[in-house]
Scaffold this active site. Structure first.
Site, PDB file in Angstrom:
ATOM      1  N   ASP A 115     -11.227  -9.230   7.607  1.00  0.00           N
ATOM      2  CA  ASP A 115     -10.203  -9.441   6.580  1.00  0.00           C
ATOM      3  C   ASP A 115     -10.592 -10.686   5.784  1.00  0.00           C
ATOM      4  O   ASP A 115     -10.138 -11.792   6.058  1.00  0.00           O
ATOM      5  CB  ASP A 115      -8.835  -9.605   7.226  1.00  0.00           C
ATOM      6  CG  ASP A 115      -7.696  -9.658   6.202  1.00  0.00           C
ATOM      7  OD1 ASP A 115      -7.983  -9.578   4.993  1.00  0.00           O
ATOM      8  OD2 ASP A 115      -6.536  -9.787   6.614  1.00  0.00           O
ATOM      9  N   ASN A 196      -1.683  -8.964  13.174  1.00  0.00           N
ATOM     10  CA  ASN A 196      -0.779 -10.098  13.422  1.00  0.00           C
ATOM     11  C   ASN A 196      -0.252 -10.712  12.129  1.00  0.00           C
ATOM     12  O   ASN A 196       0.181 -11.853  12.111  1.00  0.00           O
ATOM     13  CB  ASN A 196      -1.488 -11.172  14.266  1.00  0.00           C
ATOM     14  CG  ASN A 196      -2.745 -11.696  13.590  1.00  0.00           C
ATOM     15  OD1 ASN A 196      -3.087 -11.311  12.480  1.00  0.00           O
ATOM     16  ND2 ASN A 196      -3.440 -12.590  14.270  1.00  0.00           N
ATOM     17  N   HIS A 197      -0.278  -9.955  11.050  1.00  0.00           N
ATOM     18  CA  HIS A 197       0.280 -10.457   9.794  1.00  0.00           C
ATOM     19  C   HIS A 197       1.798 -10.439   9.854  1.00  0.00           C
ATOM     20  O   HIS A 197       2.398  -9.504  10.368  1.00  0.00           O
ATOM     21  CB  HIS A 197      -0.217  -9.608   8.624  1.00  0.00           C
ATOM     22  CG  HIS A 197      -1.681  -9.774   8.368  1.00  0.00           C
ATOM     23  ND1 HIS A 197      -2.419  -8.892   7.617  1.00  0.00           N
ATOM     24  CD2 HIS A 197      -2.558 -10.728   8.780  1.00  0.00           C
ATOM     25  CE1 HIS A 197      -3.676  -9.289   7.565  1.00  0.00           C
ATOM     26  NE2 HIS A 197      -3.782 -10.406   8.266  1.00  0.00           N
ATOM     27  N   LEU A 199       5.708 -12.304   8.056  1.00  0.00           N
ATOM     28  CA  LEU A 199       6.402 -13.221   7.158  1.00  0.00           C
ATOM     29  C   LEU A 199       7.692 -13.645   7.843  1.00  0.00           C
ATOM     30  O   LEU A 199       8.268 -12.907   8.636  1.00  0.00           O
ATOM     31  CB  LEU A 199       6.660 -12.590   5.783  1.00  0.00           C
ATOM     32  CG  LEU A 199       7.329 -11.229   5.696  1.00  0.00           C
ATOM     33  CD1 LEU A 199       8.834 -11.376   5.693  1.00  0.00           C
ATOM     34  CD2 LEU A 199       6.877 -10.513   4.430  1.00  0.00           C
ATOM     35  N   HIS A 304      -8.277 -18.773   5.964  1.00  0.00           N
ATOM     36  CA  HIS A 304      -8.953 -19.186   7.198  1.00  0.00           C
ATOM     37  C   HIS A 304     -10.038 -18.187   7.637  1.00  0.00           C
ATOM     38  O   HIS A 304     -10.488 -18.218   8.769  1.00  0.00           O
ATOM     39  CB  HIS A 304      -7.965 -19.476   8.344  1.00  0.00           C
ATOM     40  CG  HIS A 304      -6.936 -18.425   8.620  1.00  0.00           C
ATOM     41  ND1 HIS A 304      -5.601 -18.716   8.770  1.00  0.00           N
ATOM     42  CD2 HIS A 304      -7.031 -17.085   8.774  1.00  0.00           C
ATOM     43  CE1 HIS A 304      -4.927 -17.612   9.018  1.00  0.00           C
ATOM     44  NE2 HIS A 304      -5.776 -16.603   9.037  1.00  0.00           N
ATOM     45  N   SER A 346       2.849 -18.263  17.675  1.00  0.00           N
ATOM     46  CA  SER A 346       3.134 -16.860  17.954  1.00  0.00           C
ATOM     47  C   SER A 346       4.568 -16.552  17.511  1.00  0.00           C
ATOM     48  O   SER A 346       5.255 -17.407  16.952  1.00  0.00           O
ATOM     49  CB  SER A 346       2.985 -16.586  19.446  1.00  0.00           C
ATOM     50  OG  SER A 346       4.055 -17.202  20.155  1.00  0.00           O
ATOM     51  N   MET A 347       5.025 -15.337  17.799  1.00  0.00           N
ATOM     52  CA  MET A 347       6.393 -14.964  17.454  1.00  0.00           C
ATOM     53  C   MET A 347       7.423 -15.874  18.125  1.00  0.00           C
ATOM     54  O   MET A 347       8.532 -16.018  17.637  1.00  0.00           O
ATOM     55  CB  MET A 347       6.673 -13.516  17.868  1.00  0.00           C
ATOM     56  CG  MET A 347       5.890 -12.487  17.095  1.00  0.00           C
ATOM     57  SD  MET A 347       6.270 -10.798  17.625  1.00  0.00           S
ATOM     58  CE  MET A 347       7.815 -10.500  16.768  1.00  0.00           C
ATOM     59  N   SER A 351       5.458 -23.468  14.380  1.00  0.00           N
ATOM     60  CA  SER A 351       4.289 -23.569  13.513  1.00  0.00           C
ATOM     61  C   SER A 351       4.180 -24.989  12.974  1.00  0.00           C
ATOM     62  O   SER A 351       5.087 -25.803  13.173  1.00  0.00           O
ATOM     63  CB  SER A 351       4.399 -22.571  12.356  1.00  0.00           C
ATOM     64  OG  SER A 351       4.476 -21.241  12.838  1.00  0.00           O
ATOM     65  N   HIS A 368      -6.482 -22.201  13.710  1.00  0.00           N
ATOM     66  CA  HIS A 368      -5.725 -21.477  12.680  1.00  0.00           C
ATOM     67  C   HIS A 368      -4.493 -20.785  13.235  1.00  0.00           C
ATOM     68  O   HIS A 368      -3.746 -20.155  12.483  1.00  0.00           O
ATOM     69  CB  HIS A 368      -6.616 -20.449  11.992  1.00  0.00           C
ATOM     70  CG  HIS A 368      -6.711 -19.116  12.693  1.00  0.00           C
ATOM     71  ND1 HIS A 368      -7.073 -18.991  14.007  1.00  0.00           N
ATOM     72  CD2 HIS A 368      -6.472 -17.852  12.242  1.00  0.00           C
ATOM     73  CE1 HIS A 368      -7.060 -17.710  14.342  1.00  0.00           C
ATOM     74  NE2 HIS A 368      -6.703 -16.998  13.296  1.00  0.00           N
TER      75      HIS A 368
END
Length: 450
Positions: A115, A196-197, A199, A304, A346-347, A351, A368
């Site tokens: 990606d 793992n994208h 928002l 990244h 992670s979820m 962050s 990252h």
């Protein structure tokens, strides 16, 4: 500017420390997931010698297969100085995710990542705090997000109104890539993607609400990577170079190498604009629901997964020399002195908005993300739906069975909060009870996100 509130202890690397041995052979069992190779008192990076260049390892625990991948790269003959492995390093395709290296002569499509331009974007919502973001608003925001922004493998039914203009302004590309740009390329602009994208809406240590998302170049980036990965294999075969663990690379001075760099830059621009379209739509949704607007002057939008020319200082026998080299980052954030970055958890973990310290022993880079502890297949087998839902209690989020491979348990403890050699934490986000996360559905076992 973000305030430089530092809530955690900070230490600087004052000198390198050579790590005099590799993992013992019995510790590197193929069936073992992780190997502990140093205790907590050992300074980072661990410097691991190979028959090529050394590995600078920013973690004391690593998968044996990941260490082998790093060793293959270090002994490939294409690396200048050393290979740096970030705190969240784990096995990838062709090269580990969390790898940074410099080269004078070569670029590797899979060492950049499938990606191309995968990255992060974030911005604060001016005046909106955790206390003001009530449950009704959170659920309404999530509902509108799910309607407005396609996730998983989905594209837009109709291309975004800015798609044609944006694509025409993404810069030069080769005839190969120009022929790949089609209707789906336009319709995927402003969409999240799979793997793992994600928002999300979250808040920092001052209860300031932010928006944040993780996405890349969608199908056009992966197709470009796969095409040049094949070209790299052909080039290596012609030069009778062995391919080990899918690490294929192109000579930068060759026409094929130059073509890859041109098309990679185009994909980087596509990924950057893809994130910006989604951020703008998030801003519109939040303003519609709450009346508050984003402070775009404080927006951070970073890649990244990429390769670019940078001036790097290399230690010589008598003094350091600065050279212009090609630096490849696969699942790694640039952390030059003063540079802003984003490191998502992670979820189920927080962050960070960070500021680089400019550590030359990591090629001015840092981790990252949280880093996978389990493969997607293993997570699906070992994590129950009940334990997944329990881990996500208090967070407005999708918890369908299809997303179980992205459960918090599938990731490492957020080691980024401990390894502060390469950056300062500027804003730290809480993930305890008021986050709304809309996660990408149709998670894939392939390396779509990196």
């Amino acid at each position: 500017m973000l305030s430089t509130l530092i809530k955690r202890s900070l230490f600087r690397l004052t000198r390198s420390r050579h790590f005099s041995r590799l993992i013992k052979e019995e510790d590197a069992n193929e069936n073992s997931l992780h190997c502990s190779i140093a205790d907590s008192s050992t300074p980072l990076p661990l410097i691991i010698p190979t028959s090529g260049v050394p590995i600078h390892l920013y973690t004391r625990e690593i998968e044996s297969k990941a260490l082998k991948q790093l060793t293959v790269l270090a002994e490939s003959g294409i690396v200048k100085g050393f290979v740096a492995a970030m705190a969240d390093v784990h096995v990838g395709v062709g090269a580990t995710i969390g790898t940074v290296f410099a080269s004078l002569t070569h670029v590797s499509p899979y060492a950049v990542g499938a990606d191309i331009g995968c990255g992060m974007i974030a911005a604060p919502i001016d005046g909106l705090t955790k206390a003001k973001l009530n449950e009704k608003w959170k659920k309404e925001i999530q509902r509108k997000i799910k309607t407005a922004i396609p996730t998983g493998h989905d594209a837009r039914a109709k291309a975004h109104k800015k798609a044609d203009r944006i694509i025409s302004n993404l810069g030069a590309c080769t005839n190969y890539l120009r022929n790949q740009i089609c209707d789906i390329t336009k319709k995927q602009l402003g969409t999240l993607g799979s793997g793992n994208h994600f928002l999300e809406i979250l808040y920092d240590e001052n209860d300031q609400v932010w928006i944040m998302l993780h996405s890349g170049s969608r199908r056009i980036g992966k197709e470009t990577c796969d095409y040049y990965h094949g070209i790299a294999g052909q080039q290596m075969s012609q030069r009778r170079l062995p391919v080990i663990n899918e690490l294929k690379y192109l000579e930068i001075d060759s026409s094929e190498g130059q073509d890859y760099l041109i098309d990679m830059r185009w994909c980087l621009n596509y990924a950057e604009q893809n994130r910006r379209i989604m951020l703008d739509e998030l801003c519109s949704i939040i303003k519609l629901v709450t009346g508050y607007e984003a402070d775009l002057k404080r927006m951070v939008n970073i890649h990244h997964n990429y390769c670019q020319q940078e001036r790097i200082s290399f230690e010589g026998p008598e003094s350091a020399t600065e050279e212009l080299v090609w630096v490849t980052r696969k699942g790694a954030t640039s952390a030059r002195k003063g540079q802003l970055g984003i490191i998502p958890g992670s979820m189920g973990t927080g962050s960070f908005i960070v500021q680089g310290l400019g550590n030359s022993l990591s090629f001015h880079s840092c981790s990252h993300g949280a880093g996978r502890l389990m493969s997607r297949t293993m997570a699906m087998k070992q994590i129950s739906q009940q334990s997944f839902e329990q881990a996500m209690q208090g967070i407005v989020s999708d918890t369908s069975a299809a997303l179980r491979d992205e459960a918090p348990q599938a990731y490492k403890v957020n080691e980024n909060s401990i390894v502060l050699i390469n950056y300062i934490v500027l804003s730290e986000f809480d993930n305890s009870d008021d986050e709304s996360r809309n996660f990408s559905e149709n998670s894939s076992s392939t390396e779509t996100a990196h």
